[in-house]
Design an enzyme around this catalytic site. Structure first.
Site, PDB file in Angstrom:
ATOM      1  CB  CYS A 111      -6.938  -3.638  -3.808  1.00 24.69           C
ATOM      2  SG  CYS A 111      -7.102  -1.845  -4.025  1.00 24.69           S
ATOM      3  CG  HIS A 213      -3.641  -3.231  -0.472  1.00 22.82           C
ATOM      4  ND1 HIS A 213      -3.171  -3.839  -1.612  1.00 22.82           N
ATOM      5  CD2 HIS A 213      -4.327  -2.127  -0.878  1.00 22.82           C
ATOM      6  CE1 HIS A 213      -3.541  -3.141  -2.669  1.00 22.82           C
ATOM      7  NE2 HIS A 213      -4.254  -2.103  -2.258  1.00 22.82           N
ATOM      8  CD  GLU A 215      -1.252  -6.561  -0.442  1.00 24.10           C
ATOM      9  OE1 GLU A 215      -1.111  -5.509  -1.098  1.00 24.10           O
ATOM     10  OE2 GLU A 215      -2.374  -6.981  -0.074  1.00 24.10           O
TER      11      GLU A 215
END
Length: 253
Positions: A111, A213, A215
């Site tokens: 990001c 993202h 994660e």
């Protein structure tokens, strides 16, 4: 050993309300689950010597998400929707990335990390995507991730990491994005409306940055696993070089 850059923001915990360095658990949990050792790197005063000393201890680097990059770094006035600048973090991550590139240390931008990479290499950013796409589909607000369909460019490192997956739905939360792509970077994923969602740096063995993202998708660790695998190779190669120099020291002059 994977270093992850952190936030430096005002935070509340218990009776305390004070500036603190922190990082959401999902980032370093993904590194650990992928087989790496996570090391947090809070913003601090930096020059090339400091950056090199930090990177000497690492086998890979992740530049994480967070507040907007200061538009002064790419020669633009601030948009009304752009965050107040975090100049200490901008300088810290810029230095780490530049020195990581110089030593070919494997890195992953996430990001804001993709934006930092593009700006560090001379590119610019769209400061407020709703003005381009007509709504806030890429950042719904309130901490709620939305999903975006991205097309992955074939025959790229990203395509290899994602096992030639031609398209995928990814979790997004960003109101800015790459505008002018920096010289040397290659665009490797885009949305149907043209928003750049990934770039890579072909001049290093492993240099990927994604606008989404990864994660937060606990079922897909491919980007983190690829970084950890490349970091292990980097560590082995540098250990071997150090051992060779130790066994065969240069002759005295």
């Amino acid at each position: 050993m994977i270093g992850l850059t952190t936030y430096l923001e005002r935070a509340q915990t218990g009776v305390w309300d004070l500036p603190a360095a922190f990082l959401p658990h999902a980032y370093f949990d993904a590194v650990v689950r992928a087989g790496g050792i996570a090391v947090l790197l809070p913003p601090q005063a930096v020059d090339d010597r400091v950056a090199d000393r930090v990177l000497d201890t690492l086998d890979g680097l992740i530049v994480t998400g967070g507040k907007d990059v200061d538009p002064a770094r790419y020669g633009a006035p601030a948009h009304p929707e752009t965050d107040e600048p975090r100049r200490d973090r901008d300088a810290w991550e810029d230095a780490l990335l530049r020195r990581a590139i110089d030593r070919e240390l494997p890195f992953l931008g996430i990001c804001r990390g993709a934006q930092v990479l593009n700006v560090a290499l001379g590119g610019s950013l769209h400061q407020h995507l709703p003005e381009l796409v007509g709504d806030r589909r890429y950042q719904l607000g309130g901490g709620a991730y939305s999903s975006a369909a991205v097309a992955v460019t074939p025959d790229t490192l990203l395509a290899d990491v994602l096992e030639a997956t031609p398209s995928l739905d990814v979790p997004v939360y960003h109101h800015q994005a790459i505008d002018r792509v920096a010289d040397g970077l290659v665009v490797t994923a885009t949305t149907a409306d043209g928003v750049i969602e990934a770039v890579e740096l072909p001049t290093v063995p492993f240099g990927i940055a994604v606008q989404w993202h990864p994660e937060v998708d606990s079922n897909d660790l491919r980007l983190f696993a690829a970084l950890v695998d490349e970091a292990a190779r980097y560590s082995a190669e540098h250990t071997a070089r150090h051992s060779s120099r130790t066994r065969h020291p240069e002759p005295a002059r």
